[in-house]
Design an enzyme around this catalytic site. Structure first.
Site, PDB file in Angstrom:
ATOM      1  N   SER A  22      16.532  22.868-110.898  1.00 60.53           N
ATOM      2  CA  SER A  22      16.748  21.784-109.974  1.00 60.53           C
ATOM      3  C   SER A  22      18.300  21.400-110.031  1.00 60.53           C
ATOM      4  CB  SER A  22      16.075  20.382-110.236  1.00 60.53           C
ATOM      5  OG  SER A  22      16.333  20.206-111.699  1.00 60.53           O
TER       6      SER A  22
ATOM      7  N   ASN B  24      11.707  13.564-119.660  1.00 63.79           N
ATOM      8  CA  ASN B  24      10.841  12.750-118.950  1.00 63.79           C
ATOM      9  C   ASN B  24      11.418  11.499-118.831  1.00 63.79           C
ATOM     10  OD1 ASN B  24       9.238  15.128-118.707  1.00 63.79           O
ATOM     11  ND2 ASN B  24       7.667  14.330-119.996  1.00 63.79           N
TER      12      ASN B  24
ATOM     13  N   THR C 119      11.748  -8.453 -71.286  1.00 62.23           N
ATOM     14  CA  THR C 119      10.450  -8.224 -72.066  1.00 62.23           C
ATOM     15  C   THR C 119       9.923  -7.051 -71.056  1.00 62.23           C
ATOM     16  OG1 THR C 119       9.307  -9.566 -70.722  1.00 62.23           O
ATOM     17  CG2 THR C 119       9.823 -10.598 -72.884  1.00 62.23           C
ATOM     18  N   HIS C 120       9.418  -6.082 -71.649  1.00 69.02           N
ATOM     19  CA  HIS C 120       8.868  -4.732 -71.207  1.00 69.02           C
ATOM     20  C   HIS C 120      10.144  -3.978 -70.451  1.00 69.02           C
ATOM     21  CE1 HIS C 120       4.733  -6.590 -71.223  1.00 69.02           C
ATOM     22  NE2 HIS C 120       5.254  -7.603 -71.211  1.00 69.02           N
TER      23      HIS C 120
ATOM     24  N   SER D 203      31.842  15.660 -72.061  1.00 71.94           N
ATOM     25  CA  SER D 203      30.887  16.751 -71.985  1.00 71.94           C
ATOM     26  C   SER D 203      32.074  18.253 -71.666  1.00 71.94           C
ATOM     27  CB  SER D 203      30.205  16.795 -70.564  1.00 71.94           C
ATOM     28  OG  SER D 203      29.987  17.936 -70.158  1.00 71.94           O
TER      29      SER D 203
ATOM     30  N   LYS E 191      31.693  12.348 -68.070  1.00 67.44           N
ATOM     31  CA  LYS E 191      30.875  12.171 -68.991  1.00 67.44           C
ATOM     32  C   LYS E 191      31.605  11.136 -70.123  1.00 67.44           C
ATOM     33  CE  LYS E 191      26.875  12.403 -69.176  1.00 67.44           C
ATOM     34  NZ  LYS E 191      25.949  13.898 -69.309  1.00 67.44           N
TER      35      LYS E 191
ATOM     36  N   ASN F  91      29.661  10.295 -73.668  1.00 69.08           N
ATOM     37  CA  ASN F  91      28.028  10.256 -74.126  1.00 69.08           C
ATOM     38  C   ASN F  91      28.187   9.402 -75.455  1.00 69.08           C
ATOM     39  OD1 ASN F  91      27.187  11.958 -72.218  1.00 69.08           O
ATOM     40  ND2 ASN F  91      27.646  13.659 -73.096  1.00 69.08           N
TER      41      ASN F  91
ATOM     42  N   GLU G 256      22.831   8.086 -80.148  1.00 70.21           N
ATOM     43  CA  GLU G 256      21.726   8.792 -80.235  1.00 70.21           C
ATOM     44  C   GLU G 256      21.323   9.537 -81.582  1.00 70.21           C
ATOM     45  OE1 GLU G 256      22.051  11.217 -76.296  1.00 70.21           O
ATOM     46  OE2 GLU G 256      24.155  10.679 -77.023  1.00 70.21           O
TER      47      GLU G 256
ATOM     48  N   TYR H 213       3.880  12.498-116.176  1.00 73.46           N
ATOM     49  CA  TYR H 213       4.958  13.473-115.707  1.00 73.46           C
ATOM     50  C   TYR H 213       4.323  14.935-115.303  1.00 73.46           C
ATOM     51  CZ  TYR H 213       8.748  16.159-114.464  1.00 73.46           C
ATOM     52  OH  TYR H 213       9.639  16.952-113.795  1.00 73.46           O
TER      53      TYR H 213
ATOM     54  N   GLN I  16       9.732  16.593-109.579  1.00 71.83           N
ATOM     55  CA  GLN I  16      10.939  17.010-109.380  1.00 71.83           C
ATOM     56  C   GLN I  16      11.397  17.102-107.919  1.00 71.83           C
ATOM     57  OE1 GLN I  16      12.971  20.139-111.775  1.00 71.83           O
ATOM     58  NE2 GLN I  16      12.532  21.431-110.124  1.00 71.83           N
TER      59      GLN I  16
ATOM     60  N   LYS J 122      13.729  14.029-105.766  1.00 73.49           N
ATOM     61  CA  LYS J 122      15.069  13.775-105.650  1.00 73.49           C
ATOM     62  C   LYS J 122      15.807  14.165-104.143  1.00 73.49           C
ATOM     63  CE  LYS J 122      15.191  15.165-109.830  1.00 73.49           C
ATOM     64  NZ  LYS J 122      13.849  14.667-110.353  1.00 73.49           N
TER      65      LYS J 122
HETATM   66  N1  ARG Z   1      14.216  18.762-113.777  1.00 75.57           N
HETATM   67  C1  ARG Z   1      13.197  17.740-114.106  1.00 75.57           C
HETATM   68  C2  ARG Z   1      12.763  16.691-113.063  1.00 75.57           C
HETATM   69  O1  ARG Z   1      13.764  16.457-112.154  1.00 75.57           O
HETATM   70  C3  ARG Z   1      13.506  16.934-115.284  1.00 75.57           C
HETATM   71  C4  ARG Z   1      12.219  16.640-116.151  1.00 75.57           C
HETATM   72  C5  ARG Z   1      11.720  17.989-116.722  1.00 75.57           C
HETATM   73  N2  ARG Z   1      10.611  17.324-117.365  1.00 75.57           N
HETATM   74  C6  ARG Z   1       9.773  18.373-117.957  1.00 75.57           C
HETATM   75  N3  ARG Z   1       9.123  18.101-118.889  1.00 75.57           N
HETATM   76  N4  ARG Z   1       9.755  19.739-117.476  1.00 75.57           N
HETATM   77  O2  ARG Z   1      11.660  16.348-112.756  1.00 75.57           O
END
Ligand code: ARG
Length: 467
Positions: free
Chosen positions: A32, A119, A164-165, A286, A292, A294, A299, A326, A331, A334
């Site tokens: 990660s 964790n 409205t509408h 454009s 134009k 835009n 948007e 966990y 993972q 994120k």
């Molecule tokens: N890179 C892991 C995550 O984002 C960190 C936690 C990993 N923990 C484990 N027991 N493998 O979740």
């Protein structure tokens, strides 16, 4: 490969029981670091707080803790100056930082992970990051609200059609329309504030899942990291991601509000409406049609909800079937949150800029406000007030007058008194005073109504609150 090469290829941070390193594809799916390096500052802050606590509780010597604290600052500056080498074989930000720390300070670096697990570490880092983003959203929303209040202050009595509408309904004021968004964004802001309050508990010290036998002081780390308190259940601490879900939910609602105003800007800036002129700064030309201009920024803002809501659904889906505690699935939390937060912050900044720069076309707004029989309700109200007609009957009389005007191809004030008296004999020429849009908006004095004085009262309230 010899047996000893294979052992070397195993992860140096946890490879003790491993005879071989991971398959290249395993590394690709498992690592990660490509994205969680964004958590470096939070990771280092958490580790510094942890090391200081380990020393204060006598788990680590002061000397080791000092070396760790210093070493982590070196790592921080290496990352910030770009000198740091992130290694995919070290999986994630936690192992990358710890490994580099150990290269720098030696043996004490290997003691940092006492009474901790990745964790609780990742739960902490991510929470700190989401907390920072909540603060940024709160800040961004305040700026956006100020931009809307400024528009409302300038145009507290500019008339425009209310819809409205998307059909002309009743005249309203520009200021009133702007202040409607202030209310929406204020609720969005309070959602981020609420979520922040709930997430502000420190999971550090939950360790892998069960807590730890070391005599740690969780209150100390919690307060060092500006949390209100430590979390109360170690299992929950390492497996909870609702703080991120709440952030995404708040972001989604906020992005929906941004999208609605963006849609209004797209409509209003069209040649058919011409309610507003967007500045050159927020529009594009454009390559083929020279005339134009835009509304691209609007948007794109309208589209951003797709990403943010998509991230919300994605994280719900990741979390919904996970048994405590966990699981590596988590993972996947994120990237979604990073992308959603980036989109939201950019969206808030762009909308703030556009609102600040936009110019209402007052003449067009005024003409549009008077068309489409927009004062029909005022006429009906007059019949109720002056002739004591029941409202349903007044509604019917007015509807008949609207049909008459429509047939003649004129607006309500263009009907003569004689024509009106054909429909209801009691109508006097006082009726013309309520058919003007200015009178109409001034009469809407109910609390929260569109009358300029009501709008000014709300502008004053919010100007004060947003100081
Ligand atoms: N890179 C892991 C995550 O984002 C960190 C936690 C990993 N923990 C484990 N027991 N493998 O979740």
């Amino acid at each position: 490969m010899t047996a000893s090469d294979k052992t070397k290829a195993a992860n140096q941070m946890w490879g003790g029981r491993f005879a071989e390193g991971p398959d290249a594809i395993m590394q690709a799916i498992n690592a990660s670091i490509g994205f969680d390096k964004r958590l470096y500052a939070q990771d280092i802050a958490g580790s510094r707080a942890h090391a200081a606590m380990l020393a204060a509780t006598g788990i680590l010597s002061d000397k080791d803790a000092a070396a760790i604290g210093e070493g982590l600052l070196t790592v921080l500056s290496e990352i910030e100056t770009g000198a740091f080498q992130f290694k995919v074989e070290l999986e994630d930000i936690h192992l990358n930082v710890e490994s580099r720390l150990t290269e720098i300070v030696g043996e004490p670096g290997k003691r940092l992970h006492t009474a901790r697990s990745r964790n609780d570490q990742v739960a902490l880092d991510f929470r700190l990051w989401v907390r920072d983003q909540s603060d940024a959203a709160i800040e961004g929303l305040s700026g956006l609200m100020r931009a809307f209040v400024a528009q409302a202050e300038a145009g507290a009595d500019w008339v425009m059609p209310g819809f409205t509408h998307l059909q002309t309904a009743q005249p309203v004021t520009w200021g009133h329309h702007m202040m409607a968004y202030v209310e929406m964004f204020a609720r969005d802001r309070s959602r981020f504030e609420d979520a922040r309050r709930r997430m502000n508990e420190c999971p550090l010290g939950a360790a892998a899942l069960a807590g730890t036998g070391f005599p740690i002081d969780r209150h100390m780390t919690a307060s060092a990291l500006a949390f209100d308190r430590p979390t109360a259940n170690s299992l929950d601490s390492v497996s909870d991601r609702d703080f991120a879900l709440e952030f995404l939910a708040a972001a989604s609602i906020c992005a929906m509000h941004l999208s609605r105003f963006a849609e209004e800007l797209v409509i209003w800036s069209s040649a058919q409406f011409r309610f507003v002129r967007l500045s050159d700064k927020w529009t594009t030309g454009s390559s083929i049609m020279p005339q134009k201009k835009n509304p691209d920024a609007a948007e794109l803002l309208r589209a951003k909800l797709g990403r943010i809501l998509g991230a919300t659904v994605a994280l719900f889906t990741v979390m919904k079937g996970l048994p405590l505690t966990y699981s590596k699935d988590m993972q996947e939390d994120k990237e979604q949150v990073f992308d959603a937060a980036d989109s939201l912050m950019l969206g808030l900044a762009a909308m703030t800029g556009m609102v600040g720069d936009m110019n209402a076309n007052r003449e067009v707004l005024k003409t549009a406000a008077a068309s489409g029989f927009s004062t029909a309700t005022d006429l009906a109200d007059w019949l109720v007030r002056r002739l004591d007609l029941p409202f349903r009957e007044a509604h019917h009389v007015t509807g008949t007058l609207v049909a008459m005007a429509e047939k003649k191809g004129c607006d309500l004030p263009d009907l003569s008194l004689a024509e009106m008296n054909e429909v209801h004999a009691g109508i006097t020429d006082e009726i013309y005073s309520v058919l003007g849009v200015e009178n109409s908006i001034r009469s809407r004095m109910s609390y929260g109504g569109t009358a300029p004085d009501q709008v000014r009262a709300q502008v004053a309230r919010w100007s004060e609150a947003l100081k």
